[in-house]
Motif scaffolding. Structure first.
Motif, short mmCIF file in Angstrom:
data_model
loop_
_atom_site.label_atom_id
_atom_site.label_comp_id
_atom_site.label_asym_id
_atom_site.label_seq_id
_atom_site.Cartn_x
_atom_site.Cartn_y
_atom_site.Cartn_z
N UNK A 70 33.19 85.00 64.16
CA UNK A 70 31.97 85.43 64.83
C UNK A 70 31.00 84.01 65.21
N UNK A 85 36.15 86.75 76.27
CA UNK A 85 35.95 87.69 74.89
C UNK A 85 34.82 87.30 74.24
N UNK A 86 34.35 86.18 74.07
CA UNK A 86 33.16 85.73 73.68
C UNK A 86 32.06 86.49 74.53
N UNK A 93 32.02 89.07 75.84
CA UNK A 93 31.61 90.40 75.52
C UNK A 93 30.71 90.93 74.78
N UNK A 94 30.46 89.86 73.64
CA UNK A 94 29.21 90.12 72.96
C UNK A 94 27.85 90.16 73.41
N UNK A 128 39.41 93.23 71.33
CA UNK A 128 37.82 93.73 71.21
C UNK A 128 37.82 95.25 71.67
#
Lengths: 95, 865
Positions: free
Chosen positions: B191, B219-220, B222-223, B256
């Protein structure tokens, strides 16, 4: 403002010594010149937790009836699963 | 023959990326000429086409085309093999590719070429680590083996920093980018977004690991809940690789993918946001089911949250309970959550409910052992409830208290949570902290009937050393003319902190006030003692204050009918002020306050010399400053004030800002509007930090123009706020509200500055043909039928009727009183009430005459039995 106990990474019942130790550890991790915003968050959290009256108030009013249930019950970020090398290699292979 | 022009044409098409057209043209040429040169051109064109297909990820098509060209043009096999090798990257092809690297005689150029191919195309680290064409100890094999182990580790579980060091992989190795990729994956799982992005940025866009950069970045993202960004590959993104390729999408889903409970909760959140009642109930059922399966330990907390949200959304409780499979537990945690939810809505009705639930929470929490019944935590809750009650409009709260009292009498319920006074009292007893007392006193100050003094006494009883309650009690005693009591409080303050500026300021005023009061009550010996005490104070030596002490001595001596001593003291006042007119005015002000009319009698202004008359504005200003400090009213004969106003234009340039302010105050207080207006005009012209103060004084001089007055006061408040002068801002807002506490209209800081400019330009007092600034655009529009008709707005006949009705109830002015006089009287009355002046005192000051029926006899104090 984020929950100060979360910012410092201490439990809600942490003692003064534990709070101070967590604060010093966090300050080492994010010094004011390297991560000023994060440092301010850490300092504010410590200011709140070091004062017993403010800490008491924070603890009593910590209940959050507004935030989305998904955030309250699953945390802010998405989970990240360890899936082994297979799916990662498929992307590398797919040129 | 293949002409150079023809060949150049084909190569131009290739360079423009028009591979299909180039291929068609090359085929035509080769069909026509059939030479080795034309075949080479055709094969070149095929190679470019194949590479383009591979670049777009069309590997099957590329492979088919390779096979076709190999069959049709055997001479091209070697070139095509090189092209096809990395695409397969199997052990056999790798062995063939890398075998030359084991040859020590390999030229540098060939080694560089091979290493470039490894960096760009080799994705199978295990195959590379097992490559038989290279010795086991070869750097490439050992690096690949280490990287493979790390790659498996970071994708399978948490790793330590030591595992990411990878000393086997040098910075110059063709596999160096793999080290960055391994670290990026590890940081992603931890994270640590920042470190992950740093590692991704450093990966060479031409290397094989770059194929994962775009997928990792997505994917980063997505946070932060952004959708997958197909085009974004960053500085080191693999060209041509779409982030939404099936493999990348599968990776993202696998890594994820949210648990079912989270997905259900998100759907329920959306349903609450859209207020779809049936959708909410349906989703509650599935969320509860999912939670029971996935996380049974959190089920009760979830049900409590759901119940609270449904209660606030006013959903049918029975249906919600049925959907949850039973009610949620109504314990302290539930009460706290419910109270927090109700207080967030800001609806007064909900605030009352929140107060009641907080009270419930206090009791439930004590029963459940969260804290003791009379603990500081309980005090915090009481203070919080008191704060909530203050957000409820006063009339509504009073009505609620009355009806609750009636209900409580019947049901015997404790309703103290509806009474701020009781809550504050409880808070201060359980946790006597200055903050709680201060809030209690602020609340009490807004109530009627001297409640603040009662709270100050309670505060002082518990915390003897706190200055705030003593200051309040001292001021309260002074306002009641109980100077003995006030001096007693002053003595306490001196013991605690005699150097506080607010104590020093009060000390001189209080002792001088005590002297005047005693002189008025003919307690002259006491008064003289107080004067001696006053004269010894350091504060009494500052500025014109020694003259005040001398004037007080004259007052007492006059009371004793000691003409010589009185004359001597009056001469002292003269000497100290160096101004006969100022001395006379000071004596007059002091004597009038002590009701010694003989001493306070001023001679006619015509008896002053021309020099004294010329300096009359300054003299008045000096006396005005002293009178302001002592809170004495400035009652001076009209001819003196008129003369000061007449002389003002000639002397204004020599006056300081404080003197101008004092003159404006004098003019306003004594009804000499010309003088007040002229002083504010000069004060505004000086500019600087005092502008807001002079604009406030200007507003006070404008009794005849209520709209302009309100706008000036409102602008002064905004300017004062900007300068952080909250005391001035409060006073200005009080003037803007007017005597009837009208609602304030909005005014921006820019508009306030515009008003300031207009007022600076308006140097002449309105009237006699002078145009007043027009602030119509800043004021709320008048809604009377006439004004609406003039603006061309529709007028409802019933509105007209309403306004006509209002006229019937208009106040009848007393005979001979103009509306302007009435306005001024109301303003003065409002100001007097704010100062705490009694109605009798205000009336006698306004009328300047004893009440009808002659002088009132002093009341006898009743004897206590």
């Amino acid at each position: 403002m984020m929950n100060p106990t979360d910012v410092l990474g201490v439990s809600p019942d942490a003692s003064d010594e534990e709070i101070r130790a967590a604060y010093l550890r966090k300050v080492r991790e994010c010094s004011p010149d390297r991560a000023p915003e994060q440092f301010e968050r850490v300092r504010d959290a410590y200011e709140m937790l070091r004062d017993p009256r403010r800490r008491r108030r924070q603890r009593l009013f910590a209940a959050d009836p507004i935030s989305p249930l998904a955030v309250l019950f699953a945390g802010g970020t998405r989970p990240r699963r360890f899936v082994g090398p297979g799916p990662w290699l498929e992307v590398l292979k797919s040129k | 023959m293949l002409s150079p022009e023809t060949e150049a044409g084909v190569r131009q098409l290739i360079s423009r990326g028009e591979h299909r057209a180039a291929l068609d043209r090359a085929k035509e040429i080769h069909k026509a000429v059939r030479t080795p040169a034309s075949e080479t051109l055709l094969v070149d064109t095929y190679v470019e086409r194949i590479q383009a297909l591979m670049g777009r990820g069309l590997m099957v098509e590329a492979k088919a085309l390779v096979e076709l060209v190999r069959q049709r043009h055997p001479s091209s096999r070697r070139r095509l093999d090189e092209l096809a090798r990395p695409a397969g990257a199997g052990p056999r092809s790798l062995n063939e590719l890398l075998r030359p690297l084991a040859d020590p005689a390999l030229s540098t150029d060939e080694r560089v070429t091979l290493e470039r191919i490894v960096r760009r195309d080799v994705w199978d680290l295990s195959a590379l680590a097992a490559c038989e064409a290279l010795p086991v100890t070869h750097a490439l094999r050992t690096a690949a083996a280490a990287l493979h182990r790390s790659f498996v580790a970071v994708t399978s579980g948490p790793v330590t920093d030591e595992e990411l060091e990878l000393p086997e992989v040098s910075r110059r190795s063709p596999l160096a980018c793999w080290k960055l990729l391994v670290r990026a994956i590890a940081y992603f799982h931890r994270g640590d977004r920042e470190s992950c992005e740093r590692a991704l940025d450093a990966i060479d866009a031409e290397s094989a690991p770059a194929r994962l950069v775009t997928a990792l970045r997505s994917m980063l993202d997505d946070d932060t809940a952004t959708p997958l960004q197909p085009g974004r590959s960053g500085a080191a993104g693999a060209p041509g690789l779409s982030a939404s390729s099936p493999a990348a999408a599968a990776l993202r889903t696998a890594v994820t993918r949210k648990p079912a409970l989270v997905r259900e909760l998100e759907a329920l959140d959306r349903a609450f946001a859209s207020r779809s009642r049936s959708g909410i109930v349906k989703l509650i059922r599935s969320v509860v089911e999912e939670c029971r399966r996935e996380s049974p330990g959190r089920l009760e907390a979830l049900k409590q949250h759901i119940s609270v949200r449904c209660a606030v959304a006013n959903l049918d409780a029975a249906r919600v309970v049925a959907a949850m499979g039973g009610p949620s537990r109504h314990d302290a945690a539930f009460n706290r959550l419910l109270a927090r939810a109700f207080e967030e809505t800001h609806d007064p009705e909900h605030l009352v409910i929140a107060c009641s639930i907080w009270d419930e929470f206090r009791r439930a929490a004590a029963q459940e052992g969260w804290f003791a019944e009379n603990s500081p935590e309980s005090a915090v809750i009481s203070l919080h409830i008191a704060g909530l009650l203050e957000r409820i409009p006063e009339p509504a709260l009073r009505e609620l208290q009355q009806s609750a009292r009636r209900g409580a009498a019947l049901r015997g319920r404790n309703i103290s949570f509806l009474f701020p006074d009781e809550l504050y009292q409880r808070t201060c007893l359980l946790d006597p902290h200055p903050e709680a007392f201060s809030r209690w006193m602020a609340w009490a100050a807004r109530q009627r009937g001297g409640q603040a003094a009662r709270v100050a006494k309670a505060w002082h009883k518990i915390r003897h050393e706190d200055v705030e309650p003593i200051l309040h009690l001292m001021d309260d005693a002074e306002a009641r003319r109980a100077f003995g009591t006030a001096i007693g409080w002053l003595a306490k303050l001196d013991r605690i902190d005699s150097l506080r500026p607010d104590v020093q300021r009060r000390r001189f005023r209080l002792l001088a006030g005590a002297v005047i009061d005693r002189a008025r009550r003919k307690k002259l010996a006491h008064a003289m003692k107080e004067i001696d005490r006053l004269a010894a104070l350091p504060e009494a030596q500052q500025g014109d204050r020694p003259a005040v002490v001398a004037a007080l001595r004259a007052l007492v001596n006059a009371g004793w009918d000691d003409a010589d001593a009185t004359a001597s003291c009056c001469a002292d006042v003269d000497r100290l002020l160096q101004d006969r007119a100022a001395a006379a005015m000071l004596l007059s002000v002091v004597a009038t306050a002590a009701k010694q009319r003989a001493l306070g009698q001023l001679e006619g202004v015509e008896h002053l010399s021309s020099a004294e008359r010329a300096s009359l504005p300054r003299a008045l200003a000096r006396v005005g400053v002293l009178a302001g400090e002592l809170r004495l009213s400035l009652k001076l004969p009209r001819p003196w004030l008129a003369e000061a106003a007449r002389r003002f234009p000639a002397s204004r340039a020599s006056l300081g800002v404080d003197e101008l302010r004092a003159l404006a105050e004098c003019g306003e207080q004594t009804g000499n509007v010309d003088l007040a207006y002229a002083a504010t005009a000069e004060g505004l012209a000086r500019g600087g930090a005092s502008e807001a103060g002079f604009l406030y004084l200007r507003a006070r001089t404008l009794a005849a123009s209520p709209d302009r007055k309100a706008v000036c006061a409102r602008a002064a408040a905004e300017l004062a706020r900007e300068q952080q002068d909250m005391e001035l801002a409060e006073r200005a807002l009080a003037v803007a509200r007017g005597p009837f506490g009208s609602e304030l209209f909005p005014l921006t800081l820019d508009q306030a500055r515009e008003v300031l400019r207009e007022e600076k330009a308006a140097t002449e007092r309105p009237g006699g043909g002078t145009r007043e600034p027009d602030y119509g655009h800043l004021l709320p529009q008048c809604q009377c039928p006439n004004c609406r008709r003039n603006r061309g707005e529709p007028v409802n006949p019933s509105d007209e009727f309403d306004f006509e009705d209002e006229d019937d109830f208009a106040i009848d002015l007393p005979p001979g009183m103009t509306p302007r006089m009435m306005n001024e009287l109301l303003d003065a009355a409002a100001e007097a009430a704010r100062r705490g002046e009694s109605f009798d005192s205000f009336a006698s000051r306004m009328l300047d005459d004893p009440p009808p029926g002659g002088r009132r006899r002093p009341r006898r104090r009743k004897k206590r039995r």
